[in-house]
Design a protein around this motif. Structure first.
Motif, PDB file in Angstrom:
ATOM      1  N   MET A  83      -7.296  74.944  26.599  1.00 57.13           N
ATOM      2  CA  MET A  83      -6.489  75.816  26.615  1.00 57.13           C
ATOM      3  C   MET A  83      -6.493  77.035  27.520  1.00 57.13           C
ATOM      4  O   MET A  83      -7.926  77.389  28.064  1.00 57.13           O
ATOM      5  CB  MET A  83      -6.865  77.623  25.473  1.00 57.13           C
ATOM      6  N   ILE A  84      -5.699  76.511  28.410  1.00 54.88           N
ATOM      7  CA  ILE A  84      -5.561  77.146  29.865  1.00 54.88           C
ATOM      8  C   ILE A  84      -4.522  78.368  29.685  1.00 54.88           C
ATOM      9  O   ILE A  84      -3.987  78.780  29.973  1.00 54.88           O
ATOM     10  CB  ILE A  84      -4.972  75.890  30.702  1.00 54.88           C
ATOM     11  N   PHE A  85      -5.310  78.964  30.337  1.00 55.38           N
ATOM     12  CA  PHE A  85      -4.575  81.117  29.969  1.00 55.38           C
ATOM     13  C   PHE A  85      -4.165  80.917  31.131  1.00 55.38           C
ATOM     14  O   PHE A  85      -4.574  81.057  32.290  1.00 55.38           O
ATOM     15  CB  PHE A  85      -6.104  82.450  30.041  1.00 55.38           C
ATOM     16  N   GLN A  86      -3.142  82.164  31.544  1.00 50.43           N
ATOM     17  CA  GLN A  86      -2.659  82.766  33.289  1.00 50.43           C
ATOM     18  C   GLN A  86      -3.715  84.043  33.932  1.00 50.43           C
ATOM     19  O   GLN A  86      -3.662  83.854  34.619  1.00 50.43           O
ATOM     20  CB  GLN A  86      -1.951  83.970  32.535  1.00 50.43           C
ATOM     21  N   GLN A 152      -7.407  79.320  38.434  1.00 53.20           N
ATOM     22  CA  GLN A 152      -6.870  78.292  37.996  1.00 53.20           C
ATOM     23  C   GLN A 152      -7.324  77.146  38.023  1.00 53.20           C
ATOM     24  O   GLN A 152      -7.245  76.140  37.259  1.00 53.20           O
ATOM     25  CB  GLN A 152      -4.669  78.794  38.627  1.00 53.20           C
ATOM     26  N   ARG A 153      -7.498  76.485  38.831  1.00 49.88           N
ATOM     27  CA  ARG A 153      -7.683  74.780  39.509  1.00 49.88           C
ATOM     28  C   ARG A 153      -9.699  75.019  38.619  1.00 49.88           C
ATOM     29  O   ARG A 153      -9.648  73.889  38.338  1.00 49.88           O
ATOM     30  CB  ARG A 153      -8.110  74.505  40.632  1.00 49.88           C
ATOM     31  N   VAL A 154     -10.214  76.351  39.078  1.00 51.93           N
ATOM     32  CA  VAL A 154     -11.757  76.164  37.629  1.00 51.93           C
ATOM     33  C   VAL A 154     -11.440  75.526  36.589  1.00 51.93           C
ATOM     34  O   VAL A 154     -11.846  75.363  35.670  1.00 51.93           O
ATOM     35  CB  VAL A 154     -12.369  77.177  39.052  1.00 51.93           C
ATOM     36  N   ALA A 155     -10.517  76.482  36.274  1.00 50.95           N
ATOM     37  CA  ALA A 155     -10.278  76.544  34.680  1.00 50.95           C
ATOM     38  C   ALA A 155      -9.762  74.967  34.304  1.00 50.95           C
ATOM     39  O   ALA A 155     -10.098  75.050  33.312  1.00 50.95           O
ATOM     40  CB  ALA A 155      -9.032  78.136  34.367  1.00 50.95           C
ATOM     41  N   ILE A 156      -8.973  74.631  35.083  1.00 54.73           N
ATOM     42  CA  ILE A 156      -8.277  73.398  34.585  1.00 54.73           C
ATOM     43  C   ILE A 156      -9.510  72.278  35.118  1.00 54.73           C
ATOM     44  O   ILE A 156      -9.541  71.085  33.699  1.00 54.73           O
ATOM     45  CB  ILE A 156      -7.616  72.626  35.624  1.00 54.73           C
ATOM     46  N   ALA A 157     -10.579  72.683  35.522  1.00 56.76           N
ATOM     47  CA  ALA A 157     -11.655  71.558  35.625  1.00 56.76           C
ATOM     48  C   ALA A 157     -11.648  71.904  34.580  1.00 56.76           C
ATOM     49  O   ALA A 157     -12.877  70.894  33.868  1.00 56.76           O
ATOM     50  CB  ALA A 157     -12.204  72.199  36.361  1.00 56.76           C
ATOM     51  N   LEU A 168      -3.290  73.029  26.443  1.00 57.28           N
ATOM     52  CA  LEU A 168      -1.871  73.825  26.478  1.00 57.28           C
ATOM     53  C   LEU A 168      -2.372  74.952  27.344  1.00 57.28           C
ATOM     54  O   LEU A 168      -3.457  75.181  28.208  1.00 57.28           O
ATOM     55  CB  LEU A 168      -2.620  74.797  24.785  1.00 57.28           C
ATOM     56  N   ALA A 169      -1.511  75.154  28.440  1.00 57.57           N
ATOM     57  CA  ALA A 169      -1.655  76.276  29.828  1.00 57.57           C
ATOM     58  C   ALA A 169      -0.145  77.121  28.817  1.00 57.57           C
ATOM     59  O   ALA A 169       0.516  76.863  29.127  1.00 57.57           O
ATOM     60  CB  ALA A 169      -1.220  75.217  30.710  1.00 57.57           C
ATOM     61  N   ASP A 170      -0.872  78.098  29.063  1.00 54.54           N
ATOM     62  CA  ASP A 170      -0.238  79.576  28.346  1.00 54.54           C
ATOM     63  C   ASP A 170       0.199  80.610  30.550  1.00 54.54           C
ATOM     64  O   ASP A 170      -0.832  81.175  30.747  1.00 54.54           O
ATOM     65  CB  ASP A 170      -0.968  80.367  27.922  1.00 54.54           C
ATOM     66  N   GLU A 171       1.294  79.916  30.014  1.00 57.64           N
ATOM     67  CA  GLU A 171       2.323  80.390  31.288  1.00 57.64           C
ATOM     68  C   GLU A 171       0.841  80.364  33.342  1.00 57.64           C
ATOM     69  O   GLU A 171       0.586  81.017  33.809  1.00 57.64           O
ATOM     70  CB  GLU A 171       2.076  81.927  31.441  1.00 57.64           C
ATOM     71  N   PRO A 172       0.853  79.282  33.120  1.00 51.44           N
ATOM     72  CA  PRO A 172      -0.861  78.825  34.029  1.00 51.44           C
ATOM     73  C   PRO A 172       0.126  79.096  35.203  1.00 51.44           C
ATOM     74  O   PRO A 172      -1.016  78.996  36.721  1.00 51.44           O
ATOM     75  CB  PRO A 172      -0.734  76.978  34.290  1.00 51.44           C
ATOM     76  N   ILE A 173       0.973  79.221  36.282  1.00 51.14           N
ATOM     77  CA  ILE A 173       1.785  79.701  37.352  1.00 51.14           C
ATOM     78  C   ILE A 173       2.641  80.720  37.051  1.00 51.14           C
ATOM     79  O   ILE A 173       2.515  81.100  38.380  1.00 51.14           O
ATOM     80  CB  ILE A 173       2.399  78.292  38.011  1.00 51.14           C
TER      81      ILE A 173
END
Length: 285
Positions: A83-86, A152-157, A168-173
């Motif tokens: 899960m990737i959060f806003q 956000q890139r750290v969160a993706i890593a 799952l990416a919740d409003e990532p941008i």
């Protein structure tokens, strides 16, 4: 391995946030979920990850009933479904490398996790993930010192460190400027295409959904009102998803755009070398 939601509903008291949603998503698709704020997008993703339990209905991944998982089975699912959060959900005081390594916690014993002992292979894996996202130079900085796009890139890593089967990416941008939004969406698309990982992302911006997602799901009032490829997202479909403005006119798609309008960019009268040489014309959602 197909992912299947069948008549999934979530109620909070008398409020129905998600209403009888049925979706079937084949492995390897990149799906964009769009809709107004309050349409049920975030609740849907949180049910998929089991941060929120469905009030009724079932969620299946292959032969596994995700909605019935408990204990270690549930922890394994939340490892496999990153899960990737806003708001990034990093630990600001910890350095970037350690934040990324935290993605391995569900792959390790409790003792090693408590002692914060990571193997050489895990550290190499984390550096490789940061290099892939173009942020390896910040590995030893406290995460809280980075910009929003960098965080956000750290969160993706960190999500990559989970070796997930689904992202799952919740409003990532939602809180990023157009340049960083493009970097983040390019990274998600690369994960989808290179690893063949299913990516489901909530988006406010129609142009982003059209450009990056092979399938778009539109939600309104907790229900799915559109499900199809970008070329079928007609003005009528957009109206069904977003409704009309207060004057009864249809929604202008440019209102949801985060594109960088180079053609209309004009030089700044008092530009300095650090300020750049032009302006970015951005229409915010």
């Amino acid at each position: 391995m197909r992912f299947h939601l069948k008549n999934v509903t979530r109620q909070f008291g008398q409020h129905v946030a998600v209403d009888s949603v049925t979706l079937e998503i084949p492995a390897g698709q990149m799906v964009g979920v769009i809709g107004r704020s309050g349409a049920g997008k975030s609740t849907l993703l949180r049910m998929i990850n089991r941060l929120v339990d469905p009030s009724s209905g079932s969620i299946h991944f292959g032969d596994t009933e995700v909605s019935a998982l408990r204990g270690q089975g549930l922890r394994n699912w939340q490892r496999d479904c990153a899960m990737i959060f806003q708001q990034f959900n990093l630990v600001p005081r910890l350095d970037v490398l350690t934040n990324v390594l935290l993605g391995r916690l569900n792959h390790r014993s409790t003792a090693l996790s408590i002692l914060n002992i990571f193997t050489r292979e895990e550290r190499i894996m984390a550096i490789a993930a940061l290099e892939r996202l173009g942020i390896e130079q910040a590995a030893l900085q406290p995460a809280g010192t980075l910009s929003g796009g960098q965080q956000q890139r750290v969160a993706i890593a960190r999500a990559l460190m989970q070796s997930p089967k689904m992202v799952l990416a919740d409003e990532p941008i939602a809180s990023l400027d157009p340049l960083n939004a493009k970097i983040v969406m390019d990274a998600l698309k690369d994960i989808n295409e290179r690893e063949g990982i299913t990516v489901i992302t909530n988006l406010h911006t129609l142009d982003t959904a059209r450009n990056y997602c092979e399938r778009i799901v539109g939600m309104a009032r907790g229900r799915v009102v559109f499900d199809g490829p970008p070329n079928e997202l007609t003005a009528e479909a957009v109206h069904a998803i977003y409704g009309s403005d207060r004057d009864g006119a249809g929604i202008d798609e440019s209102m949801t755009s985060t594109s960088i309008n180079i053609a209309s960019a004009k030089p700044l009268a008092s530009a300095t070398p650090s300020a750049g040489v032009g302006t970015l014309a951005v229409a915010e959602a």
